[in-house]
Design a protein around this motif. Structure first.
Motif, PDB file in Angstrom:
ATOM      1  N   SER A 126      63.229   7.208  32.157  1.00 13.86           N
ATOM      2  CA  SER A 126      62.575   8.210  33.001  1.00 13.86           C
ATOM      3  C   SER A 126      61.979   9.310  32.147  1.00 13.86           C
ATOM      4  O   SER A 126      62.555   9.693  31.140  1.00 13.86           O
ATOM      5  CB  SER A 126      63.587   8.860  33.945  1.00 13.86           C
ATOM      6  OG  SER A 126      64.092   7.922  34.841  1.00 13.86           O
TER       7      SER A 126
ATOM      8  N   ARG B  54      48.780  11.940  38.286  1.00 13.09           N
ATOM      9  CA  ARG B  54      49.135  10.673  38.917  1.00 13.09           C
ATOM     10  C   ARG B  54      49.118   9.574  37.865  1.00 13.09           C
ATOM     11  O   ARG B  54      48.127   9.430  37.134  1.00 13.09           O
ATOM     12  CB  ARG B  54      48.094  10.378  40.000  1.00 13.09           C
ATOM     13  CG  ARG B  54      48.416   9.261  40.959  1.00 13.09           C
ATOM     14  CD  ARG B  54      47.371   9.243  42.076  1.00 13.09           C
ATOM     15  NE  ARG B  54      46.022   9.113  41.527  1.00 13.09           N
ATOM     16  CZ  ARG B  54      45.417   7.945  41.310  1.00 13.09           C
ATOM     17  NH1 ARG B  54      46.020   6.811  41.582  1.00 13.09           N
ATOM     18  NH2 ARG B  54      44.180   7.909  40.816  1.00 13.09           N
ATOM     19  N   VAL B  55      50.199   8.839  37.773  1.00 13.10           N
ATOM     20  CA  VAL B  55      50.255   7.721  36.819  1.00 13.10           C
ATOM     21  C   VAL B  55      49.447   6.560  37.393  1.00 13.10           C
ATOM     22  O   VAL B  55      49.598   6.204  38.567  1.00 13.10           O
ATOM     23  CB  VAL B  55      51.716   7.295  36.567  1.00 13.10           C
ATOM     24  CG1 VAL B  55      51.785   6.060  35.676  1.00 13.10           C
ATOM     25  CG2 VAL B  55      52.498   8.440  35.935  1.00 13.10           C
TER      26      VAL B  55
ATOM     27  N   TRP C 146      56.578   0.925  37.964  1.00 11.31           N
ATOM     28  CA  TRP C 146      57.205   2.247  37.799  1.00 11.31           C
ATOM     29  C   TRP C 146      57.463   2.864  39.164  1.00 11.31           C
ATOM     30  O   TRP C 146      56.858   2.457  40.152  1.00 11.31           O
ATOM     31  CB  TRP C 146      56.325   3.162  36.946  1.00 11.31           C
ATOM     32  CG  TRP C 146      55.080   3.669  37.643  1.00 11.31           C
ATOM     33  CD1 TRP C 146      54.948   4.818  38.341  1.00 11.31           C
ATOM     34  CD2 TRP C 146      53.818   3.024  37.714  1.00 11.31           C
ATOM     35  NE1 TRP C 146      53.681   4.950  38.840  1.00 11.31           N
ATOM     36  CE2 TRP C 146      52.959   3.850  38.470  1.00 11.31           C
ATOM     37  CE3 TRP C 146      53.309   1.797  37.209  1.00 11.31           C
ATOM     38  CZ2 TRP C 146      51.632   3.516  38.741  1.00 11.31           C
ATOM     39  CZ3 TRP C 146      51.986   1.489  37.487  1.00 11.31           C
ATOM     40  CH2 TRP C 146      51.166   2.334  38.242  1.00 11.31           C
ATOM     41  N   ASP C 147      58.375   3.779  39.202  1.00 10.51           N
ATOM     42  CA  ASP C 147      58.678   4.499  40.431  1.00 10.51           C
ATOM     43  C   ASP C 147      58.552   5.987  40.175  1.00 10.51           C
ATOM     44  O   ASP C 147      58.806   6.455  39.069  1.00 10.51           O
ATOM     45  CB  ASP C 147      60.101   4.191  40.891  1.00 10.51           C
ATOM     46  CG  ASP C 147      60.179   2.799  41.477  1.00 10.51           C
ATOM     47  OD1 ASP C 147      59.858   2.656  42.652  1.00 10.51           O
ATOM     48  OD2 ASP C 147      60.529   1.869  40.706  1.00 10.51           O
ATOM     49  N   VAL C 148      58.188   6.674  41.220  1.00 10.62           N
ATOM     50  CA  VAL C 148      58.021   8.115  41.082  1.00 10.62           C
ATOM     51  C   VAL C 148      58.999   8.810  42.002  1.00 10.62           C
ATOM     52  O   VAL C 148      59.070   8.511  43.192  1.00 10.62           O
ATOM     53  CB  VAL C 148      56.579   8.531  41.439  1.00 10.62           C
ATOM     54  CG1 VAL C 148      56.467  10.051  41.447  1.00 10.62           C
ATOM     55  CG2 VAL C 148      55.601   7.931  40.443  1.00 10.62           C
TER      56      VAL C 148
ATOM     57  N   ARG D 258      57.920  15.957  38.488  1.00  4.41           N
ATOM     58  CA  ARG D 258      58.050  14.603  38.996  1.00  4.41           C
ATOM     59  C   ARG D 258      58.724  13.778  37.902  1.00  4.41           C
ATOM     60  O   ARG D 258      58.397  13.915  36.729  1.00  4.41           O
ATOM     61  CB  ARG D 258      56.642  14.091  39.265  1.00  4.41           C
ATOM     62  CG  ARG D 258      56.578  12.891  40.105  1.00  4.41           C
ATOM     63  CD  ARG D 258      55.146  12.687  40.544  1.00  4.41           C
ATOM     64  NE  ARG D 258      54.876  13.353  41.811  1.00  4.41           N
ATOM     65  CZ  ARG D 258      53.664  13.422  42.347  1.00  4.41           C
ATOM     66  NH1 ARG D 258      52.625  12.940  41.720  1.00  4.41           N
ATOM     67  NH2 ARG D 258      53.490  13.994  43.513  1.00  4.41           N
TER      68      ARG D 258
ATOM     69  N   VAL E  44      59.112  10.079  36.469  1.00  6.66           N
ATOM     70  CA  VAL E  44      58.544   8.735  36.524  1.00  6.66           C
ATOM     71  C   VAL E  44      59.565   7.803  35.880  1.00  6.66           C
ATOM     72  O   VAL E  44      60.022   8.065  34.771  1.00  6.66           O
ATOM     73  CB  VAL E  44      57.200   8.669  35.766  1.00  6.66           C
ATOM     74  CG1 VAL E  44      56.629   7.265  35.790  1.00  6.66           C
ATOM     75  CG2 VAL E  44      56.223   9.687  36.343  1.00  6.66           C
ATOM     76  N   THR E  45      59.939   6.742  36.593  1.00  2.89           N
ATOM     77  CA  THR E  45      60.991   5.864  36.086  1.00  2.89           C
ATOM     78  C   THR E  45      60.489   4.434  35.985  1.00  2.89           C
ATOM     79  O   THR E  45      59.873   3.924  36.923  1.00  2.89           O
ATOM     80  CB  THR E  45      62.216   5.914  37.012  1.00  2.89           C
ATOM     81  OG1 THR E  45      62.690   7.257  37.034  1.00  2.89           O
ATOM     82  CG2 THR E  45      63.338   5.022  36.507  1.00  2.89           C
TER      83      THR E  45
ATOM     84  N   TYR F 131      47.382   8.251  32.946  1.00  2.45           N
ATOM     85  CA  TYR F 131      47.546   9.168  34.066  1.00  2.45           C
ATOM     86  C   TYR F 131      46.358  10.106  34.150  1.00  2.45           C
ATOM     87  O   TYR F 131      45.604  10.274  33.182  1.00  2.45           O
ATOM     88  CB  TYR F 131      48.857   9.956  33.949  1.00  2.45           C
ATOM     89  CG  TYR F 131      49.006  10.775  32.678  1.00  2.45           C
ATOM     90  CD1 TYR F 131      49.417  10.181  31.482  1.00  2.45           C
ATOM     91  CD2 TYR F 131      48.729  12.139  32.666  1.00  2.45           C
ATOM     92  CE1 TYR F 131      49.554  10.933  30.328  1.00  2.45           C
ATOM     93  CE2 TYR F 131      48.862  12.900  31.513  1.00  2.45           C
ATOM     94  CZ  TYR F 131      49.274  12.281  30.345  1.00  2.45           C
ATOM     95  OH  TYR F 131      49.403  13.022  29.200  1.00  2.45           O
TER      96      TYR F 131
END
Ligand code: ZN
Length: 722
Positions: A64, A72-73, A85-87, A102, A104-105, A124
């Motif tokens: 992360s 924004r990725v 990925w998850d945000v 934020r 990002v994972t 991004y």
């Protein structure tokens, strides 16, 4: 589902709880290869970051990093293959810490999860449009507030912007490629290694080889000037200015001053740690020291900001704060040491002992005025300044702590220890405990008592000479046959102190002794070579201590810090005469809602300090100054007299402070212009003249200034003779 569970497990460690040591056990970014396109008019940033990350064995199978929520990725790649990925949305209120960020994972599945060093590519983009707001404090210069901004007026991306992926605790290096419209140039840490102009765009490449806590990048339409500086170790350093066209003619002055400070401080602190130093003009008010450059607002640049407390301070941060980094969990020692080395020590270094003494006195005054007993906190609890109290504790008191440490250890221990600190902790974090260890090792002494007393304990010693007398005894001085007995008293829990005692002897000689006190009450017996007539304890302000408020010279700052303040405005017309005072009154009232406002027709309040705007022709309150100031001052309709010197003419103005009779902690302050124009010129900068009892201005420029001595100083006593 699995990712969500992992996020929760990772969450607390990353969301502000991580310490430098804690984070070192989690993943860490070693290097960023950051390619950034900036479109200022559109507020747009588009970036690709190829980062090298180490993942310790046994870590969570996910990675992360934090990023500004406005960005924004669009892709995460590993060896040419896209990763999922998850945000995690911003967790907190946006107030303190990193909880507005934020996270990002990226879940790491085999075989990626087995690698201990990963190269990830993150793309991004987004808009960063947070135009700086003017700071509302008039009396205290703080940078305008922005989290980072991309706009036609300039680009400012700092650590607080979180404009690139970051894992807290990382100290990465960078290779930065930045693309901008033609006519623009960027400045970031490190050295520019390439620059090309093509198809209406500029592409610059910067190499940031020093480990960096937070990368800042600024851009504007600068006029550049460069000079090569040869460091004492033979390396060449690029000294540069990036100024707006209106200020470009100041480049030489800033380059000269920069070279002067680099010469002085590289001798004192060791090799300059960066490949360049640049003075960069900012599009909003600021005075910031970044690794290898300083960012100064236009207003500051115009005012020739080359003094030790200004440019000198920013340059000292190159060693202290930007190379040796502050370990925040243990407070902030960086500002105090930088203040000591730059704002203070440059005067000593360049042979100005009187200015150095004035600086020490001002440090004690600043603490006395802004820090009330009981509202104090220990230096170890200082993080950053938001008001004058923080400044007095974190900058001034801390600077004096280093002064005392230097006197305690001596020149031959103190300076090598400072160099050892810089050499040993360059590129990493140091806290108060590390400083204690470095100074203890250098001196071979246990300094626990010193750091416990000065850093961990709030407050300041309050020392007085309670009594002094001489007598003849067998152990007396062989020349004079006299002994001096001095009773020294400390109020509150006693400190362990060294104090200089100067005795004026009959016949005009003086005799000096260094006293060591450690008890609430102590009688010290010394032999003296003549009959003392007067004693002065710490006359040159070498010891940090509390100067009681009642013993300070009257000054505007005592009005400012009085709990009970009243502004006395003239009730009379005509408006042309009273306009500058009314305008100043409005400004002061807007900032200080706690202050009472009256006119000269109202009776003056029984308690507190008064600020009277307007002279005797305009404000009947001015008559009150007569009893407060006594014979030394005469105020008339078209002139004023100070200690026998008369001032007249429409360009003259006076700022005058006297003690309020019967109220030892309070003052009466008068601003009197012999014309409205003269008053208006002073009114704009009134609060910069808060430290003196009187300041005389001609056309807004100081002609003379000085202090009315305090009522009595308990550190100066006459000696009883047998
Ligand atoms: Zn600083």
């Amino acid at each position: 589902m699995i990712v969500a569970a992992l996020l929760l497990a990772d969450g607390p460690a990353l969301a502000g709880g991580a310490t430098a040591e804690g984070a070192a056990r989690s993943a860490e970014i070693l290097h960023h290869e950051l390619s950034v396109e900036l479109a200022p008019e559109q507020h747009r940033l588009r970036a690709t970051d190829r980062m090298t990350v180490t993942v310790p064995a046994g870590a969570q199978p996910s990675l992360s990093w934090s990023l500004n929520p406005a960005l924004r990725v669009t892709a995460v790649m590993h060896e040419g293959r896209p990763l999922r990925w998850d945000v995690q949305p911003p967790a907190g209120s946006g107030q303190a810490g990193r909880d507005w960020l934020r996270q990002v994972t990226v879940p790491l599945a085999a075989p990626v999860a087995e690698q201990r060093e990963l190269k990830l590519e993150v793309r991004y983009e987004g808009l960063l449009d947070d135009p700086p707001r003017e700071s509302r404090q008039l009396r205290f210069v703080t940078p305008s507030e922005t989290e980072g901004h991309i706009g036609g007026e300039g680009v400012y991306l700092s650590g607080e912007t979180h404009w690139y992926p970051d894992i807290e605790g990382s100290l990465p290096t960078f290779a930065v490629r930045v693309t901008l419209p033609e006519g623009w140039s960027a400045v970031t840490h490190g050295l520019q290694v390439a620059r090309r102009v093509q198809n209406g765009h500029v592409a610059e490449e910067w190499d940031v080889a020093a480990k960096t806590e937070a990368l800042s990048l600024v851009a504007n339409r600068f006029v550049q000037a460069h000079r090569e500086w040869k460091a004492p170790d033979g390396r060449t350093v690029d000294v540069a200015t990036y100024l707006f066209p209106e200020e470009a003619q100041l480049a030489e002055e800033y380059l000269d001053a920069t070279v002067r400070y680099l010469d002085a401080y590289s001798c004192l602190l060791g090799p300059y740690p960066f490949p360049k130093f640049a003075v960069v003009e900012n599009f909003f008010a600021s005075g910031l020291g970044m690794p290898s450059f300083t960012l100064l607002g236009s207003g500051v640049v115009k005012r020739h900001y080359v003094q030790p407390y200004a440019l000198g301070h920013e340059i000292v941060h190159s060693w202290i704060g930007n190379w040796v980094l502050n370990r925040r969990e243990q407070g902030n020692w960086v500002e105090g040491l930088t203040t000591y080395l730059a704002n203070y020590y440059y005067d000593e270094l360049t042979g100005k002992p009187d200015q150095a003494r004035d600086q020490r006195r001002l440090m004690l005054l600043s603490y006395a005025v802004y820090v009330r007993p009981g509202e104090d906190y220990p230096v170890a609890a200082f993080r950053q300044k938001t008001d004058q109290k923080d400044n007095a504790i974190g900058y001034q008191k801390t600077a004096m702590i280093f002064h005392q440490l230097r006197r305690e250890l001596g020149e031959t221990v103190f300076w090598p220890a400072i160099r050892r600190l810089v050499a040993g902790y360059g590129g990493t974090y140091a806290g108060w405990a590390d400083l204690e260890q470095v100074f203890a090792a250098a001196s071979g002494k246990d300094l626990r008592w010193f750091f416990a007393q000065w850093v961990e304990r709030p407050g300041a010693p309050l020392v007085t000479i309670a009594a002094a007398r001489t007598d003849r005894s067998s152990a007396a001085d062989p020349e004079s046959g006299l002994r001096l007995a001095v009773r020294i008293v400390q109020r509150g829990e006693p400190y362990r102190l060294h104090l200089r005692l100067v005795a004026d002897l009959a016949g005009g000689r003086t005799h000096e002794t260094r006293l060591e006190v450690s008890a609430a009450e102590q009688i010290l017996s010394l032999s003296v070579p003549g009959a003392p007539t007067r004693l002065r304890l710490d006359p040159d302000f070498d010891t940090f201590r509390r100067l009681p408020r009642e013993q300070l010279p009257p000054m505007l700052n005592l009005y400012v810090t009085d709990r009970n303040r009243t502004l006395v405005l003239p009730a009379a017309e005509p408006a042309t005469e009273t306009a500058p005072y009314r305008e100043l009154g409005r400004q002061v009232a807007a900032r200080e809602p706690a202050m009472t406002q009256i006119t000269d027709r109202d009776p003056a309040p029984a308690e507190g300090s008064l600020l009277i705007l307007g002279g005797p022709a305009l404000n009947e309150g001015a008559a009150l100054m007569r009893q407060a100031c006594g014979e030394r001052v005469r105020l008339e309709r078209d002139r004023f007299t100070l200690d026998g010197a008369a001032y007249e003419g429409p360009e003259m103005a006076l700022l005058l402070s006297c003690r309020r009779p019967g109220h030892p902690g309070s003052v009466m302050v008068l601003l009197y212009g012999l014309s409205p124009q003269a008053a208006a010129k002073v009114a704009r900068l009134l609060f910069f003249y808060g430290w003196q009892s009187y300041v005389v201005f001609r056309d807004g420029t100081v002609v003379t200034r000085g202090d009315f001595s305090s009522a009595q100083d308990e550190l100066e006593v006459s000696v009883e003779m047998p």
